[in-house]
Design an enzyme around this catalytic site. Structure first.
Site, PDB file in Angstrom:
ATOM      1  N   TYR A  36       0.834  -1.209   0.000  1.00  0.00           N
ATOM      2  CA  TYR A  36       0.000   0.000   0.000  1.00  0.00           C
ATOM      3  C   TYR A  36       0.869   1.259   0.000  1.00  0.00           C
ATOM      4  O   TYR A  36       0.650   2.182  -0.796  1.00  0.00           O
ATOM      5  CB  TYR A  36      -0.918  -0.018   1.218  1.00  0.00           C
ATOM      6  CG  TYR A  36      -1.862   1.164   1.292  1.00  0.00           C
ATOM      7  CD1 TYR A  36      -3.070   1.147   0.606  1.00  0.00           C
ATOM      8  CD2 TYR A  36      -1.550   2.272   2.061  1.00  0.00           C
ATOM      9  CE1 TYR A  36      -3.944   2.227   0.672  1.00  0.00           C
ATOM     10  CE2 TYR A  36      -2.415   3.353   2.137  1.00  0.00           C
ATOM     11  CZ  TYR A  36      -3.609   3.330   1.448  1.00  0.00           C
ATOM     12  OH  TYR A  36      -4.469   4.407   1.518  1.00  0.00           O
ATOM     13  N   GLY A  37       1.859   1.313   0.891  1.00  0.00           N
ATOM     14  CA  GLY A  37       2.683   2.513   0.989  1.00  0.00           C
ATOM     15  C   GLY A  37       3.448   2.797  -0.293  1.00  0.00           C
ATOM     16  O   GLY A  37       3.510   3.945  -0.753  1.00  0.00           O
TER      17      GLY A  37
END
Length: 227
Positions: A146-147
């Protein structure tokens, strides 16, 4: 009689959370609002007056349907996101297929939708808001897929701003919110101390109306944007 043309916004991932809250606020300000969500059965009641399309932004046919419906376009908000597996796995344990899905939703779908809608946005000298995250700038264990996807989205936004100077392009980190996605990131934890998504909407509305220079911004910074 008000002769100001009605502005049109497209908000992806508006089934709940920030997308839903922003759509409500724009409808209340007499925008024409087009929204999509994978689960959209409730949106006719939740967003009276909005144009609602059920679908997944990673699907090219769905993106084409959105482009046909909007007509003209003043504001594109790429809000739809995929967190990935919950609980969040370390990179050593991240299923590659799950990471691919995260990138398809968080990076490639916003890119493809923006490409498809660029002629309309150029015509209106419009605004693109890509919803980002502090996970795109901070190295939190477990947030690898996600990051890194949000870091990629931030860079795409910056390059879009450089290539399309007549548009306003923003990557916006809304901060922690009390949402289903945030709960999935912290399964079993009490996140009731996080602010509701509605608390972020005034900052986004200020951004939309003032249109400062294109940038990556935190919602908490937007109170400092000159009116």
């Amino acid at each position: 009689m008000n002769s100001t043309p009605q502005r049109t916004a497209l908000i992806t991932g508006a089934g709940r959370g920030l997308g839903l809250a922003l759509a409500r606020a724009l409808l209340a300000r007499d925008w024409r609002v087009v929204v999509d969500a994978r689960r959209a059965f409730h949106l006719a009641d939740a967003l009276p007056g909005a144009v609602v399309l059920a679908g997944d932004v990673t699907d090219p046919a769905h993106r084409e349907s959105l482009a046909r419906v909007v007509g003209g376009l003043d504001l594109l908000v790429n809000n739809a996101s995929d967190l990935g597996p919950s609980p969040l796995p370390r990179l050593a344990d991240m299923p590659v297929d799950a990471a691919r899905r995260v990138y398809e939703t968080n990076v490639l779908a916003p890119l493809a939708l923006t490409q498809r809608l660029l002629p309309l946005l150029r015509a209106s000298r419009g605004t693109v808001i890509n919803i980002s995250s502090d996970a795109g700038t901070e190295a939190y264990p477990g947030w690898g897929a996600y990051g890194s996807s949000k870091a990629a989205l931030d860079q795409l936004t910056a390059i879009l701003a450089a290539e399309e100077p007549d548009l306003s392009a923003y990557a916006v980190d809304p901060g922690d919110m009390r949402t289903d996605m945030h709960q999935a990131a912290f399964p079993g934890e009490d996140i009731s101390d996080r602010p509701e998504p509605e608390s972020v909407v005034p900052a986004l509305l200020r951004l939309i109306e003032t249109r400062p220079p294109s940038a990556r911004l935190r919602a908490s910074d937007l109170a400092e944007v000159p009116a």
